[in-house]
Design an enzyme around this catalytic site. Structure first.
Site, PDB file in Angstrom:
ATOM      1  N   ASP A 143       6.288   4.602  -1.669  1.00 21.13           N
ATOM      2  CA  ASP A 143       7.655   5.105  -1.545  1.00 21.13           C
ATOM      3  C   ASP A 143       8.696   4.321  -2.340  1.00 21.13           C
ATOM      4  OD1 ASP A 143       7.990   2.743   0.037  1.00 21.13           O
ATOM      5  OD2 ASP A 143       7.420   3.848   1.852  1.00 21.13           O
ATOM      6  N   GLN A 198       0.842  -1.193   0.000  1.00 23.46           N
ATOM      7  CA  GLN A 198       0.000   0.000   0.000  1.00 23.46           C
ATOM      8  C   GLN A 198       0.881   1.248   0.000  1.00 23.46           C
ATOM      9  OE1 GLN A 198      -2.016  -1.619   3.675  1.00 23.46           O
ATOM     10  NE2 GLN A 198      -3.829  -0.872   2.656  1.00 23.46           N
ATOM     11  N   ASN A 199       2.197   1.060   0.138  1.00 25.05           N
ATOM     12  CA  ASN A 199       3.120   2.191   0.221  1.00 25.05           C
ATOM     13  C   ASN A 199       3.477   2.694  -1.175  1.00 25.05           C
ATOM     14  OD1 ASN A 199       3.024   1.647   2.924  1.00 25.05           O
ATOM     15  ND2 ASN A 199       4.984   0.572   2.989  1.00 25.05           N
ATOM     16  N   HIS A 223      -1.189   1.234  -4.586  1.00 28.21           N
ATOM     17  CA  HIS A 223      -1.579   2.646  -4.627  1.00 28.21           C
ATOM     18  C   HIS A 223      -0.638   3.493  -5.478  1.00 28.21           C
ATOM     19  CE1 HIS A 223      -3.845   1.907  -0.583  1.00 28.21           C
ATOM     20  NE2 HIS A 223      -4.510   1.477  -1.627  1.00 28.21           N
ATOM     21  N   SER A 282       0.350  -2.770   8.568  1.00 26.53           N
ATOM     22  CA  SER A 282      -0.865  -2.089   8.121  1.00 26.53           C
ATOM     23  C   SER A 282      -1.943  -2.265   9.171  1.00 26.53           C
ATOM     24  CB  SER A 282      -1.345  -2.651   6.781  1.00 26.53           C
ATOM     25  OG  SER A 282      -2.592  -2.054   6.444  1.00 26.53           O
ATOM     26  N   SER A 283      -2.626  -1.177   9.499  1.00 29.68           N
ATOM     27  CA  SER A 283      -3.728  -1.271  10.455  1.00 29.68           C
ATOM     28  C   SER A 283      -4.995  -1.736   9.745  1.00 29.68           C
ATOM     29  CB  SER A 283      -3.948   0.082  11.124  1.00 29.68           C
ATOM     30  OG  SER A 283      -4.131   1.070  10.136  1.00 29.68           O
ATOM     31  N   CYS A 294      -0.271  12.686 -16.466  1.00 32.68           N
ATOM     32  CA  CYS A 294      -1.062  13.821 -16.944  1.00 32.68           C
ATOM     33  C   CYS A 294      -2.502  13.350 -17.076  1.00 32.68           C
ATOM     34  CB  CYS A 294      -0.530  14.309 -18.292  1.00 32.68           C
ATOM     35  SG  CYS A 294      -1.634  15.528 -19.053  1.00 32.68           S
TER      36      CYS A 294
HETATM   37 ZN   LIG Z   1      -0.378  16.016 -20.885  1.00 36.54          ZN
END
Ligand SMILES: [Zn+2]
Length: 280
Positions: free
Chosen positions: A102, A99-100, A117, A218-219, A125
């Site tokens: 980073d 779910q991170n 995620h 994770s909670s 864009c």
């Molecule tokens: Zn664009």
């Protein structure tokens, strides 16, 4: 510790799918919204609706995120991430679902990661759909805001920081460098936004083939991650949870270990013979 022994034998059996959350990255200096270190929770995460509809909210997001990015980009994987990578290389963990946003699992050498995620180091864009690097955007934002220097009070898991309104007002966001006018958004799933269906399908497929599901840090507060625990439990697949504090998946778990991940995971990897080649 009885629960640690149960955890060890589950992982030693192989076929593990990992579901990781913010608690795994706190020891890399990226705070958790809901974990023990996130008690204050002054920060309200950006929603997709506010980001796309409210130019001021968008300006605030980019101003804060521009400052927070250096801290996220400079974060290094910790012993927990390295232990997970070790378990993957040892053939015990098949897939990591995180779910991170980073990118630290990949940085630790994990070969197979589904980033539920998205990733903070990519920018999309919303008009032309082109994906560009955050480093490139960071350079463009710096050029557009040569005078912008602000003191960072706190950085949040999505790369956002706390910043006074008068500093936000002076910040100039930029549009897509490819189509020229499109709205740019980090390629992460905001609150109020749904995860791309194909990605969810891949996660469900991995969970259904697993011999066990291992939840790390994770909670399980949001359904986005909790649904995999519920699916595993329904299929009779054992669920183990390592987290500091209770989680909303505890009722579905066969094993719960309440302890810091940076301590538990290297021990676990060592016990199942996956820890030796790794520097911890
Ligand atoms: Zn664009």
């Amino acid at each position: 510790m009885e629960s640690f022994d149960a955890l060890t034998s589950l992982v030693a059996g192989g076929g593990v799918v990992v579901l990781s959350g913010a608690g795994l990255s706190t020891e890399s200096g990226i705070p958790d919204y809901r974990g023990p270190s996130g008690v204050a929770r002054r920060h309200t995460p950006m929603t997709y609706q506010a980001f796309t509809r409210d130019p001021l909210a968008r300006r605030r997001y980019w101003a804060r995120s521009h400052l927070g990015w250096r801290l996220i980009a400079g974060a290094a994987p910790n012993a927990g991430h390295r232990a997970v990578a070790g378990l993957q290389h040892a053939g015990l963990v098949d897939t990591v679902i995180t779910q991170n946003v980073d990118g630290l699992h990949g940085a630790a050498g994990s070969p197979s990661v589904i980033e539920l995620h998205g990733r903070l180091d990519e920018v999309t864009c919303l008009d032309c759909g082109n994906l560009t690097s955050r480093e490139e955007l960071h350079r463009r934002l710096r050029e557009a805001n040569p005078e912008f220097v602000a003191r960072v009070a706190a950085v949040n898991p999505d790369g956002d920081v706390d910043l006074p309104d008068e500093q936000v007002a002076a910040f100039r966001p930029v549009d897509c460098g490819i189509c020229g006018t499109g709205m740019l958004k980090p390629d992460v799933v905001f609150f109020g936004e749904t995860v791309p269906p194909q990605r969810v399908t891949r996660c469900f497929a991995a969970v259904e083939q697993a011999r066990s599901l291992l939840v790390l840090g994770s909670s399980l507060t949001v359904m986005s991650g909790r649904r995999f625990v519920i699916r595993a439990a329904k299929r009779g697949i054992p669920v183990a949870i390592v987290n500091q504090g209770p989680t909303r998946g505890d009722g579905h778990a066969t094993v719960c270990v309440d302890a810091p991940l940076g301590a538990v995971l290297p021990q676990l990897a060592a016990r199942v013979g996956a820890g030796a080649p790794l520097k911890v």
